[in-house]
Design a protein around this motif. Structure first.
Motif, mmCIF file in Angstrom:
data_model
loop_
_atom_site.group_PDB
_atom_site.id
_atom_site.type_symbol
_atom_site.label_atom_id
_atom_site.label_comp_id
_atom_site.label_asym_id
_atom_site.label_seq_id
_atom_site.Cartn_x
_atom_site.Cartn_y
_atom_site.Cartn_z
ATOM 1 N N PHE A 263 0.864 -1.182 0.000
ATOM 2 C CA PHE A 263 0.000 0.000 0.000
ATOM 3 C C PHE A 263 0.898 1.229 0.000
ATOM 4 N N GLU A 264 0.529 2.195 -0.816
ATOM 5 C CA GLU A 264 1.329 3.411 -0.930
ATOM 6 C C GLU A 264 0.415 4.612 -0.936
ATOM 7 N N ILE A 265 0.820 5.624 -0.200
ATOM 8 C CA ILE A 265 0.082 6.878 -0.190
ATOM 9 C C ILE A 265 1.052 8.000 -0.527
ATOM 10 N N VAL A 266 0.668 8.842 -1.468
ATOM 11 C CA VAL A 266 1.497 9.955 -1.919
ATOM 12 C C VAL A 266 0.781 11.252 -1.564
ATOM 13 N N PHE A 267 1.362 12.001 -0.645
ATOM 14 C CA PHE A 267 0.853 13.326 -0.332
ATOM 15 C C PHE A 267 1.563 14.305 -1.259
ATOM 16 N N LYS A 268 0.866 14.789 -2.249
ATOM 17 C CA LYS A 268 1.500 15.599 -3.284
ATOM 18 C C LYS A 268 2.119 16.861 -2.685
ATOM 19 N N GLY A 269 3.343 17.097 -3.108
ATOM 20 C CA GLY A 269 4.070 18.234 -2.594
ATOM 21 C C GLY A 269 4.709 17.983 -1.255
ATOM 22 N N LEU A 270 4.541 16.764 -0.699
ATOM 23 C CA LEU A 270 5.108 16.455 0.606
ATOM 24 C C LEU A 270 5.988 15.226 0.564
ATOM 25 N N GLY A 271 5.602 14.206 -0.207
ATOM 26 C CA GLY A 271 6.393 12.991 -0.278
ATOM 27 C C GLY A 271 5.501 11.784 -0.405
ATOM 28 N N SER A 272 6.072 10.582 -0.236
ATOM 29 C CA SER A 272 5.320 9.344 -0.347
ATOM 30 C C SER A 272 5.849 8.349 0.657
ATOM 31 N N THR A 273 5.230 7.167 0.691
ATOM 32 C CA THR A 273 5.650 6.150 1.638
ATOM 33 C C THR A 273 6.866 5.382 1.186
ATOM 34 N N GLY A 274 7.452 5.721 0.064
ATOM 35 C CA GLY A 274 8.692 5.073 -0.315
ATOM 36 C C GLY A 274 8.773 4.667 -1.771
ATOM 37 N N GLY A 275 7.696 4.723 -2.529
ATOM 38 C CA GLY A 275 7.751 4.415 -3.934
ATOM 39 C C GLY A 275 8.116 2.988 -4.249
ATOM 40 N N GLN A 276 7.558 2.007 -3.529
ATOM 41 C CA GLN A 276 7.877 0.608 -3.764
ATOM 42 C C GLN A 276 7.054 -0.007 -4.894
ATOM 43 N N ILE A 277 5.949 0.622 -5.254
ATOM 44 C CA ILE A 277 5.053 0.026 -6.245
ATOM 45 C C ILE A 277 5.487 0.366 -7.664
ATOM 46 N N ASP A 278 5.991 1.555 -7.898
ATOM 47 C CA ASP A 278 6.354 1.978 -9.253
ATOM 48 C C ASP A 278 7.304 1.021 -9.968
ATOM 49 N N PRO A 279 8.376 0.515 -9.312
ATOM 50 C CA PRO A 279 9.269 -0.409 -10.037
ATOM 51 C C PRO A 279 8.554 -1.656 -10.549
ATOM 52 N N LEU A 280 7.607 -2.196 -9.787
ATOM 53 C CA LEU A 280 6.861 -3.367 -10.243
ATOM 54 C C LEU A 280 6.007 -3.019 -11.453
ATOM 55 N N LEU A 281 5.303 -1.891 -11.401
ATOM 56 C CA LEU A 281 4.426 -1.514 -12.506
ATOM 57 C C LEU A 281 5.227 -1.215 -13.767
ATOM 58 N N ARG A 282 6.388 -0.608 -13.624
ATOM 59 C CA ARG A 282 7.231 -0.330 -14.784
ATOM 60 C C ARG A 282 7.738 -1.618 -15.409
ATOM 61 N N ARG A 283 8.030 -2.614 -14.568
ATOM 62 C CA ARG A 283 8.558 -3.877 -15.071
ATOM 63 C C ARG A 283 7.483 -4.706 -15.760
ATOM 64 N N ASP A 284 6.286 -4.732 -15.213
ATOM 65 C CA ASP A 284 5.245 -5.635 -15.693
ATOM 66 C C ASP A 284 4.297 -5.014 -16.710
ATOM 67 N N ILE A 285 4.263 -3.680 -16.807
ATOM 68 C CA ILE A 285 3.337 -3.017 -17.723
ATOM 69 C C ILE A 285 4.138 -2.118 -18.646
ATOM 70 N N LEU A 286 4.282 -2.544 -19.894
ATOM 71 C CA LEU A 286 5.015 -1.754 -20.873
ATOM 72 C C LEU A 286 4.286 -0.437 -21.117
ATOM 73 N N GLY A 287 5.001 0.677 -20.976
ATOM 74 C CA GLY A 287 4.413 1.988 -21.193
ATOM 75 C C GLY A 287 3.788 2.604 -19.973
ATOM 76 N N TYR A 288 3.951 1.975 -18.777
ATOM 77 C CA TYR A 288 3.364 2.542 -17.563
ATOM 78 C C TYR A 288 4.089 3.824 -17.175
ATOM 79 N N GLN A 289 3.320 4.818 -16.771
ATOM 80 C CA GLN A 289 3.867 6.040 -16.203
ATOM 81 C C GLN A 289 3.150 6.336 -14.888
#
Length: 799
Positions: free
Chosen positions: A773-799
């Motif tokens: 689970f990840e929560i991003v408070f915009k302009g403040l930070g996030s819980t660590g960005g652990q989900i993005d690497p998985l989505l980039r690896r498994d979904i071609l074209g993910y942003q």
């Protein structure tokens, strides 16, 4: 009534009283609070394997969520403050005292990008004391400030504001404070203050603190007795925490990470960053795993003149869990060490080194992040000194490997190279003629296997003739490879493993191989204008002929240190060797014929590329062990009709087996600006067949679904590959003006993770699960960005 004050005074202090205040560059455009980036401008091109992250999207924010007194006509140029006059208007002005001005009734002061409004204002030109009362409103290029009362001294850079409302126009921060105090030109303090990047009056989240202190000189803010709230519900209490007020680094807690995996259980990470010096820093990361206990991780980075590096350490004092691998780690201390360094030595030369070590082969399997990391079969450590000049490159070093596959023994590791030396050069002789050489000398070590050293010398002479319409590229090379095997080489079998039998193929301690390699590459390029479905294109036709001659040499008595047969594909049609490494060199008397056609639009964008080719063998291939007259036909197609559709495929059909040897197919479809769909199929006869699909599907402006699925039907194979669903991932994202929430679950097969045969006594068929689970408070930070690497690896074209 209008008056004018000296430009050096009056408005100099008002800007500093905003909570996170600061000037913006001269000529800054409209504030971020009123605008948002266009997501369409940030779309990743179809087919890209690495997409740049999109900037934070504030499109869901209200376009005019500003304090009510904002004046869009006010100048955005703050560079004129020092010289611009201060213009004053008011209904009444009393200047009977020559040094004190009393203004009342719709008081308005303007200077450059600054504007101050109040019901009444008293200003002492001698002492620079000021006192503004009643509906005080202040605006500059970077911020807005409202208060009921504002007083202070300009020369002393001191002031007090009551009942403050503020808004930062560039960083979107806004909030309220009961009182703001300017202690001096660099330090301010606020009591009973709030902060959020959400719309004014619609705070999904905010910080509330008893006091907040800001030091502009250090770029550090300190909040005491603070509570973070989601809506009206407090969920995090911090008696004391610090935060940055600009882009400078500072010590403090980073945002925690929450997750759950099958092997480690529920996990929480609370990293703390230490800004030790401008050129080095550290991070301490205490973690707790519900099934395994505590873990302490640390990171140290340094940058000194001519050198930079990083050290990562993880330590588990007492593992309470169990491992599925070959080793029993329950109750033992475990650790990981990663170190890397790059140092400039002298002109053109540098040192690079890496050291990677784990306490046991199961460490990464048990403690690795199943959401963001690919499987790591081994850890590589090495050191090298390398350099180069205008026409040459050289390196000297050593490489070792450590097993990190808990279901395999050390026999699965590559040979260690202790040491190696590489040298390559290419020297132009004329405009069209060049000569060069590639050389290597390596000592190979692997316990239980044949060991020795190898020298490979590969000089060549090549030419390049041609124009925009044709090319001819002859190349003449000679390859000489020599070995010096260790004593006892006769005791090793064909696989190189110790057998102690008389079946060893190694009949010489110093075998050699020497042969010429001759090739001739040629091609033509035709183009014409054409029209398709009403669109004009340039079509090319590119025939290509490639001849390769390599005489046969018996290589059965040569070991296999670092060589494997590569998968056959389109580019192998023009390769001098289908083996990686120098232990095998294929023989050849071949002619390759290939044809490519392309469609280019008026902007030069390639909309279609189609190629087909085949190798015709003029003599039997003895090293590869085939007597075919021709290779498989290889075809590939890339089609991108527009910016929303893309198809790519490849296909191999063998006239010898009369069967499809390999095939791939990929379809990519962009859905608006935030969605994408991928369908793919991969097949290699007797080894692999897999279907996969992945997508990011926007349900609305705020909701997105994403998922990935890979399925493998049963096929005949020499490997125990998984059947059925190999990997499945499903997630959901909620995006709003100032907060983004992501929840992802993954289910996958261990055996697919390692791709090895099951070993008796190991649990390689168990499926693993991971949730993050990840929560991003915009302009403040996030819980660590652990989900993005998985989505980039498994979904071609993910942003």
């Amino acid at each position: 009534m209008t008056s004018m004050f000296p430009p050096r005074r009056l408005l100099a202090v008002a800007a500093a009283l905003a909570l996170f205040g600061g000037q913006v560059p001269a000529g800054q455009a409209a504030p971020a609070a009123r605008s948002a980036p266009d997501p369409a401008d940030q779309s990743c091109p179809l087919g890209s394997f690495h997409c740049a992250p999109r900037p934070l999207n504030y499109a869901m924010c209200r376009p005019n969520a500003l304090l009510e007194f904002y004046d869009p006509a006010l100048s955005q140029d703050s560079s004129q403050r020092a010289t611009a006059p201060a213009n004053v208007t008011a209904q009444h002005v009393d200047s009977s005292d020559q040094s004190v001005y009393h203004l009342s009734g719709d008081v308005l002061l303007q200077r450059a990008d600054q504007q101050l409004q109040a019901d009444t204002l008293d200003y002492n030109d001698t002492t620079t004391d000021y006192d503004a009362r009643g509906n005080v409103r202040y605006q500059e290029a970077g911020q807005l400030l409202a208060a009921s009362h504002l007083s202070g001294n300009t020369n002393a850079s001191r002031g007090v504001a009551d009942d403050v409302r503020y808004q930062m126009l560039q960083s979107r921060g806004n909030g309220v404070a009961r009182q703001g105090q300017m202690l001096d030109a660099e330090r301010t303090r606020y009591s009973m203050a709030t902060y959020s990047t959400c719309d004014v009056g619609h705070h999904v989240w905010e910080f509330r603190a008893k006091s907040i202190s800001i030091d502009k000189a250090s770029g550090v803010g300190v909040a005491r007795d603070a509570t973070m709230r989601i809506g009206k519900v407090p969920f995090l209490y911090l008696p004391y925490f610090t935060f940055p007020t600009d882009d400078r680094r500072k010590s403090g807690f980073l945002y925690p990470t929450l997750g759950n995996t099958s092997r480690a259980g529920f996990q929480i990470s609370t990293p703390y960053y230490l800004n030790l010096a401008p050129n080095y820093d550290a991070t301490l990361d205490p973690r707790y795993y519900s099934r395994r206990g505590p873990l302490l991780a640390g990171e140290f980075r340094y940058l000194v003149p001519g050198s930079g590096g990083q050290l990562n350490v993880e330590y588990v004092p007492d593992d309470r869990g169990k491992s599925d691998g070959l080793a029993d780690t329950t109750g033992k201390s475990r650790y990981l060490v990663n170190f890397s360094d790059r140092t400039a030595l002298w002109d053109g030369w540098r040192f690079t080194g890496t050291y990677n070590h784990v306490s046991d082969a199961s460490y990464l399997y048990d403690y690795g992040n199943a959401m963001s990391q690919k499987p790591v079969y081994n850890l590589r450590s090495g050191a090298a000194i390398s350099g180069g000049g205008k026409w040459w490159d050289a390196s000297f070093g050593a490489t070792t490997y450590e097993n990190t596959n808990p279901f395999a023994t050390d026999s699965s590791l590559p040979y260690r190279q202790l040491p190696y030396a590489l040298f390559s050069a290419e020297v132009p002789l004329t405009r069209w003629l060049q000569t060069g050489v590639d050389t290597s000398a390596v000592i190979f070590r692997k316990p239980g296997y044949v060991e020795g050293q190898r020298e490979d010398l590969y000089p060549y002479l090549s030419a390049d003739f041609g124009s925009a319409a044709w090319f001819v590229r002859p190349r003449l090379a000679w390859r000489y490879t020599a070995y010096q095997l260790e004593d006892g080489y006769q005791d090793y079998g064909r696989s190189g493993r110790l057998t102690g039998t008389a079946t060893s193929p190694f009949t010489e301690q110093s075998p050699t191989r020497s042969l010429p390699i001759v090739s001739l590459d040629s091609g033509l390029m035709f183009d014409r204008s054409t029209s398709l479905f009403g669109t004009h294109y340039t079509q090319t036709l590119e025939p290509r002929l490639y001849y390769l001659y390599v005489p046969y040499r018996d290589q059965g008595n040569l070991p296999l240190f670092d060589t494997n047969l590569m998968s056959f594909d389109y580019w192998q049609l023009f390769s001098t060797n289908q083996f990686s490494g120098a232990d095998r060199q294929m023989d050849a008397n071949n002619v390759t014929a290939a044809l490519t056609t392309r469609l280019l639009d008026n902007d030069g964008v390639e909309r279609l590329s189609a190629s087909i080719g085949q190798i015709r063998y003029l003599s039997r291939q003895r090293v590869l062990g085939t007597d075919w007259t021709g290779s498989a036909y290889v075809a590939q197609l890339d089609l991108q009709v527009n910016d929303h559709w893309r198809v790519n495929s490849s296909w191999q059909w063998s006239p010898n087996s009369r069967a499809v040897e390999a095939a791939t197919f990929g379809l990519q479809r962009r859905l608006g600006d935030a969605g994408i769909v991928n369908l793919a199929y991969h097949y290699r006869r007797g080894r692999l067949e897999q279907y996969s699909a992945s997508a990011v599907y926007p349900l609305s402006d705020k909701w997105r679904l994403f998922g990935a699925w890979a399925f493998a039907p049963a096929i005949e194979t020499n490997y125990e590959l998984p059947r059925g669903t190999v990997d499945a991932m499903l997630g959901v994202e909620y995006d709003s003006c100032c907060v983004t929430l992501r929840l992802v679950g993954r289910n996958y097969v261990n055996q697919s993770y390692y791709g090895t045969k099951p070993i008796p006594g190991t649990n390689t068929n168990q499926r693993d699960n991971a949730v993050m689970f990840e929560i991003v408070f915009k302009g403040l930070g996030s819980t660590g960005g652990q989900i993005d690497p998985l989505l980039r690896r498994d979904i071609l074209g993910y942003q």
